[in-house]
Design a protein around this motif. Sequence first.
Motif, PDB file in Angstrom:
ATOM      1  N   LEU A 145      46.930  38.603  29.520  1.00 30.55           N
ATOM      2  CA  LEU A 145      46.843  37.304  30.183  1.00 30.55           C
ATOM      3  C   LEU A 145      48.133  36.971  30.935  1.00 30.55           C
ATOM      4  CD1 LEU A 145      44.641  35.197  30.464  1.00 30.55           C
ATOM      5  CD2 LEU A 145      45.545  34.040  28.431  1.00 30.55           C
ATOM      6  N   GLY A 146      49.227  37.659  30.605  1.00 28.37           N
ATOM      7  CA  GLY A 146      50.480  37.436  31.309  1.00 28.37           C
ATOM      8  C   GLY A 146      50.542  38.127  32.657  1.00 28.37           C
ATOM      9  N   LYS A 147      49.538  38.965  32.956  1.00 26.91           N
ATOM     10  CA  LYS A 147      49.497  39.671  34.236  1.00 26.91           C
ATOM     11  C   LYS A 147      48.511  38.995  35.183  1.00 26.91           C
ATOM     12  CE  LYS A 147      50.900  44.155  32.376  1.00 26.91           C
ATOM     13  NZ  LYS A 147      50.560  45.598  32.216  1.00 26.91           N
ATOM     14  N   SER A 148      48.536  39.423  36.431  1.00 20.25           N
ATOM     15  CA  SER A 148      47.689  38.813  37.456  1.00 20.25           C
ATOM     16  C   SER A 148      46.242  39.255  37.311  1.00 20.25           C
ATOM     17  CB  SER A 148      48.192  39.202  38.851  1.00 20.25           C
ATOM     18  OG  SER A 148      47.982  40.589  39.085  1.00 20.25           O
ATOM     19  N   VAL A 149      45.369  38.543  38.003  1.00 23.71           N
ATOM     20  CA  VAL A 149      43.954  38.906  38.034  1.00 23.71           C
ATOM     21  C   VAL A 149      43.791  40.323  38.568  1.00 23.71           C
ATOM     22  CG1 VAL A 149      41.728  38.390  39.115  1.00 23.71           C
ATOM     23  CG2 VAL A 149      43.154  36.525  38.249  1.00 23.71           C
ATOM     24  N   ARG A 150      44.479  40.622  39.664  1.00 21.85           N
ATOM     25  CA  ARG A 150      44.389  41.961  40.253  1.00 21.85           C
ATOM     26  C   ARG A 150      44.827  43.034  39.259  1.00 21.85           C
ATOM     27  NH1 ARG A 150      44.462  44.783  45.072  1.00 21.85           N
ATOM     28  NH2 ARG A 150      44.291  42.883  46.321  1.00 21.85           N
ATOM     29  N   GLU A 151      45.951  42.812  38.578  1.00 21.22           N
ATOM     30  CA  GLU A 151      46.453  43.812  37.644  1.00 21.22           C
ATOM     31  C   GLU A 151      45.471  44.069  36.506  1.00 21.22           C
ATOM     32  OE1 GLU A 151      51.297  43.439  37.777  1.00 21.22           O
ATOM     33  OE2 GLU A 151      50.168  41.750  36.938  1.00 21.22           O
ATOM     34  N   ASN A 152      44.849  43.016  36.015  1.00 17.61           N
ATOM     35  CA  ASN A 152      43.888  43.183  34.934  1.00 17.61           C
ATOM     36  C   ASN A 152      42.631  43.914  35.400  1.00 17.61           C
ATOM     37  OD1 ASN A 152      44.762  41.958  32.295  1.00 17.61           O
ATOM     38  ND2 ASN A 152      45.197  40.223  33.633  1.00 17.61           N
ATOM     39  N   VAL A 153      42.128  43.556  36.555  1.00 13.48           N
ATOM     40  CA  VAL A 153      40.946  44.232  37.089  1.00 13.48           C
ATOM     41  C   VAL A 153      41.242  45.708  37.335  1.00 13.48           C
ATOM     42  CG1 VAL A 153      39.429  44.416  39.100  1.00 13.48           C
ATOM     43  CG2 VAL A 153      39.889  42.179  38.085  1.00 13.48           C
ATOM     44  N   GLU A 154      42.397  45.994  37.933  1.00 12.82           N
ATOM     45  CA  GLU A 154      42.748  47.386  38.223  1.00 12.82           C
ATOM     46  C   GLU A 154      42.948  48.192  36.940  1.00 12.82           C
ATOM     47  OE1 GLU A 154      46.112  47.057  40.813  1.00 12.82           O
ATOM     48  OE2 GLU A 154      44.868  46.851  42.623  1.00 12.82           O
ATOM     49  N   ALA A 155      43.510  47.562  35.909  1.00 16.10           N
ATOM     50  CA  ALA A 155      43.724  48.268  34.647  1.00 16.10           C
ATOM     51  C   ALA A 155      42.397  48.624  33.980  1.00 16.10           C
ATOM     52  CB  ALA A 155      44.574  47.413  33.711  1.00 16.10           C
ATOM     53  N   VAL A 156      41.457  47.694  33.976  1.00 16.23           N
ATOM     54  CA  VAL A 156      40.151  47.950  33.372  1.00 16.23           C
ATOM     55  C   VAL A 156      39.393  48.991  34.196  1.00 16.23           C
ATOM     56  CG1 VAL A 156      37.898  46.934  32.836  1.00 16.23           C
ATOM     57  CG2 VAL A 156      39.992  45.717  32.225  1.00 16.23           C
ATOM     58  N   ALA A 157      39.477  48.887  35.512  1.00 13.61           N
ATOM     59  CA  ALA A 157      38.802  49.859  36.374  1.00 13.61           C
ATOM     60  C   ALA A 157      39.346  51.271  36.147  1.00 13.61           C
ATOM     61  CB  ALA A 157      38.956  49.459  37.841  1.00 13.61           C
ATOM     62  N   ALA A 158      40.675  51.391  36.052  1.00 16.18           N
ATOM     63  CA  ALA A 158      41.282  52.705  35.836  1.00 16.18           C
ATOM     64  C   ALA A 158      40.855  53.277  34.480  1.00 16.18           C
ATOM     65  CB  ALA A 158      42.801  52.594  35.921  1.00 16.18           C
ATOM     66  N   ALA A 159      40.831  52.428  33.459  1.00 18.58           N
ATOM     67  CA  ALA A 159      40.435  52.895  32.128  1.00 18.58           C
ATOM     68  C   ALA A 159      38.969  53.293  32.080  1.00 18.58           C
ATOM     69  CB  ALA A 159      40.724  51.807  31.099  1.00 18.58           C
ATOM     70  N   LYS A 160      38.166  52.628  32.881  1.00 22.67           N
ATOM     71  CA  LYS A 160      36.730  52.926  32.909  1.00 22.67           C
ATOM     72  C   LYS A 160      36.416  54.098  33.833  1.00 22.67           C
ATOM     73  CE  LYS A 160      32.244  50.631  33.471  1.00 22.67           C
ATOM     74  NZ  LYS A 160      31.510  49.430  33.926  1.00 22.67           N
ATOM     75  N   GLY A 161      37.363  54.418  34.714  1.00 21.97           N
ATOM     76  CA  GLY A 161      37.150  55.509  35.648  1.00 21.97           C
ATOM     77  C   GLY A 161      36.319  55.125  36.854  1.00 21.97           C
ATOM     78  N   VAL A 162      36.449  53.860  37.280  1.00 19.34           N
ATOM     79  CA  VAL A 162      35.711  53.374  38.448  1.00 19.34           C
ATOM     80  C   VAL A 162      36.678  52.657  39.382  1.00 19.34           C
ATOM     81  CG1 VAL A 162      33.578  53.117  37.126  1.00 19.34           C
ATOM     82  CG2 VAL A 162      35.135  51.163  37.349  1.00 19.34           C
ATOM     83  N   ARG A 163      36.178  52.216  40.514  1.00 18.13           N
ATOM     84  CA  ARG A 163      36.978  51.449  41.452  1.00 18.13           C
ATOM     85  C   ARG A 163      36.986  49.977  41.050  1.00 18.13           C
ATOM     86  NH1 ARG A 163      33.731  52.277  46.750  1.00 18.13           N
ATOM     87  NH2 ARG A 163      32.154  51.636  45.229  1.00 18.13           N
TER      88      ARG A 163
END
Length: 325
Positions: free
Chosen positions: A148-166
């Motif tokens: 929650l201390g990171k930005s919306v973009r950072e959180n979305v990109e982190a979840v996308a990378a972990a899931k292996g999607v864009r």
Amino acid sequence: MSEPTPASKVLDRVLVLEMVRVTEAAAIAASRLVGRGDEKAADAAAVEAMRAAFDELYMDGTVVIGEGERDAAPMLFIGEKVGGAPGKGPRIDIALDPLEGTTITAKAGPNALAVLAAAEEGGLLNAPDVYMDKIAVGPGYPPDVIDLGKSVRENVEAVAAAKGVRPEDIIVCVLDRPRHGELIEELRALGCGVVLIGDGDIAGVIATTDENTTIDLYMGSGGAPEGVLAAAALRCVGGQFNGRLLFRNEDERARARKCGIEDLDRIYKLEDLAKGDCIFAATGVTDGSLLGGVKHFKGGRMTTHSVVMRASSGTVRWIKGEHRA
């Protein structure tokens, strides 16, 4: 992977399935007022039915999240003792919402629920009735994939990378509120799909755990008590949650301090909100993404759809009940 949650001998004495009877009673009572346009009557019916059902359980329960302070609610208020064995039965903390979605129920909308969580004494955060900024993701991700201390973009990109999607393949659930206008715009600018829900953010958080919903993330602000209930559910089935209390005025800050909260800027993780072994139970009042609603048939027959979860076993039971008036 996190370590397994040890089983609680205290909760072993309170049959997990008995908790479903409590949410079933509240849901059935509220269901009789679906679409009638009277939020207060629907809520009152659920509260009264849930209170009566608790008295059938052998436990010494304390409401830590409920309908408000003693002077603001006639029953199921914070601090009220519930259960049929005061001073004798196992000491249990209870977080509850007899009718999560009063407006939904009054308008016959989707995702109204009767919900509760139970844990050993001290296992649930006594959260004040203020807003909480929330972010949640389902199971199967690396630890601390959301922050929650990171930005919306950072959180979305982190979840996308972990899931292996864009990032544009990520689906985010958000409460449809004017205060979330900027959040929704930012998510759509990233290419994310945004599922807007009118109410019921407990169901919204839990939806991240069910791949059939296609929802990857939950974001936005909602009630802090609902955050604790949702965290209890995630403790049972896996997932991650961050929450931070939001205060609009000094009165709300004072209420938080009254609950024993000193660090008003703290970011709470899952185990800070619901720790140790815990139970989560919910019964649908109206049809929704998580559960079907109560159905009434001729002759007084009714059906209910419920879920009950336990952290120590990771067990999730989906229960269809048949009842007669």
